[in-house]
Design a protein around this motif. Structure first.
Motif, PDB file in Angstrom:
ATOM      1  N   UNK A  62       0.840  -1.199   0.000  1.00  0.00           N
ATOM      2  CA  UNK A  62       0.000   0.000   0.000  1.00  0.00           C
ATOM      3  C   UNK A  62       0.877   1.252   0.000  1.00  0.00           C
ATOM      4  N   UNK A  63       0.571   2.233  -0.883  1.00  0.00           N
ATOM      5  CA  UNK A  63       1.495   3.351  -1.111  1.00  0.00           C
ATOM      6  C   UNK A  63       1.178   4.624  -0.351  1.00  0.00           C
ATOM      7  N   UNK A  64       0.229   4.582   0.605  1.00  0.00           N
ATOM      8  CA  UNK A  64      -0.292   5.835   1.138  1.00  0.00           C
ATOM      9  C   UNK A  64      -1.492   6.256   0.313  1.00  0.00           C
ATOM     10  N   UNK A  65      -1.737   7.533   0.226  1.00  0.00           N
ATOM     11  CA  UNK A  65      -2.888   8.061  -0.519  1.00  0.00           C
ATOM     12  C   UNK A  65      -2.484   8.290  -1.975  1.00  0.00           C
ATOM     13  N   UNK A  66      -2.642   7.258  -2.788  1.00  0.00           N
ATOM     14  CA  UNK A  66      -2.224   7.321  -4.192  1.00  0.00           C
ATOM     15  C   UNK A  66      -2.962   8.421  -4.945  1.00  0.00           C
ATOM     16  N   UNK A  67      -4.260   8.530  -4.729  1.00  0.00           N
ATOM     17  CA  UNK A  67      -5.053   9.526  -5.448  1.00  0.00           C
ATOM     18  C   UNK A  67      -4.632  10.948  -5.103  1.00  0.00           C
TER      19      UNK A  67
END
Length: 266
Positions: A62-67
Motif C-alpha cells: 500500500x502506497x499511502x494516498x495514491x489519489x
C-alpha cells in the motif's frame, strides 16, 4: 529461458481488471504483476489466478494516498506505523496469492528537501526496510526496492542504481532485492548492459518498456533482444515484467514477444 509477466495495470486495459488474468493467459503469459491488489478480496484474486492458470509474481505495498499523489511510505519520517501496517497487509495478500515478492515504494521527497531532510529520509528508509525484510523473511517472501526515474515521478526518493545498491548494503538482508526496471534506468543513467552485469547478484525482478514513450519494448532507443540475451547468458531465472503502455491495443503490440511464447492470434 526468459519468462514474461504481464503487468495488468498497464496491459489488457481493454478488459475489466478481473478479466485481464484470462486475457493475459490467452496471449501466452504465464505470470502477472500489477501495482496494487487491495481493491479486491484476496480470495477473488486467487480464484482469478487459478482459473487463468497464471502465477502472481509481484505487487506493491500500500502506497499511502495514491489519489492524492503519494507514491509510497518507506522513506517518509513520521509514517512508520502506517508503513508497518502496509507491510503486514501486503504479506497477507502475498500469502493468499502465493506471491513470492512485494515492492516497497520509497515515497517522495519534499520539494524543498535539503541535505538534512534527505538524510532523515535515508535513515527512515533503512529502518523501515529492515522491518519489512524481517517480516517478509518469516513468511518466506522477498521485499524489492526499485529506482524510479524522476521525469515520470518527480521527487521520488530512490532514483539511481548506485543509491539502491547502497541501501541494500545498509539494510543487509538477504531477502531485500533490487527490482531492476530497464526503462527507468535508461531514462536516468543509460549504460544498461553494464548496470545489468554489475547489479545482477542483487536482482530479484526485471521490468521492461520502450524508451522514451514507455510503449512496447520493440519501439524506441533500447535494443531489448540484446539485453534479454545477456540476461539469459547471466543465468537469470526470474520473471521479466512487461510494464508498458501499449501504443494501440495490447494484443496488436505483442509481436515483439513471439520469441518468448506470446501470441497475437485472435
Amino acid at each position: 529461458m526468459i519468462r514474461l509477466a504481464a503487468n495488468l495495470t498497464m496491459l489488457f486495459t481493454e478488459h475489466g481488471f478481473l478479466d485481464r488474468f484470462a486475457a493475459a493467459a490467452d496471449a501466452g503469459f504465464r505470470g502477472v504483476e500489477y501495482l496494487f491488489p487491495y481493491d479486491h478480496d484476496p480470495q477473488v484474486l486467487a480464484s482469478s489466478l487459478r482459473e487463468a492458470g497464471v502465477e502472481q509474481v509481484l505487487f506493491n505495498l500500500p502506497p499511502g494516498d495514491w489519489e492524492a499523489g503519494e507514491r509510497g511510505l518507506a522513506s517518509l519520517p513520521g509514517r512508520e506505523a502506517e508503513f508497518r501496517d502496509a507491510v503486514i497487509e501486503a504479506l497477507r495478500y502475498a500469502e493468499a496469492l502465493d506471491c513470492p515478492r512485494v515492492h516497497a515504494m520509497a515515497g517522495l521527497l519534499p520539494v524543498d528537501a535539503d541535505a538534512y531532510t534527505r538524510a532523515h529520509h535515508q535513515a527512515t528508509y533503512v529502518a523501515n526496510l529492515r522491518f519489512a525484510a524481517g517480516e517478509a523473511a518469516k513468511a518466506g517472501r522477498q521485499v524489492l526496492i526499485e529506482p524510479i526515474n524522476t521525469r515520470d515521478m518527480p521527487g521520488y526518493f530512490l532514483s539511481r542504481q548506485a543509491q539502491a545498491m547502497a541501501v541494500l548494503e545498509a539494510v543487509g538482508a538477504d531477502n531485500l532485492r533490487l527490482q531492476f526496471d530497464l526503462y527507468h534506468c535508461q531514462v536516468m543513467e543509460g549504460d544498461l548492459t553494464r548496470h545489468l552485469e554489475r547489479q545482477f547478484p542483487a536482482i530479484g525482478h526485471i521490468q521492461i518498456a520502450g524508451v522514451p514513450q514507455r510503449h512496447e519494448p520493440d519501439v524506441g532507443e533500447v535494443h531489448y533482444p540484446a539485453l534479454l540475451s545477456r540476461l539469459e547468458a547471466l543465468g537469470y531465472d526470474g520473471w521479466v515484467g512487461c510494464e508498458y503502455r501499449p501504443a494501440a491495443g495490447t494484443r496488436q503490440g505483442l509481436g515483439w514477444g513471439r520469441a518468448h511464447g506470446l501470441t497475437t492470434d485472435h
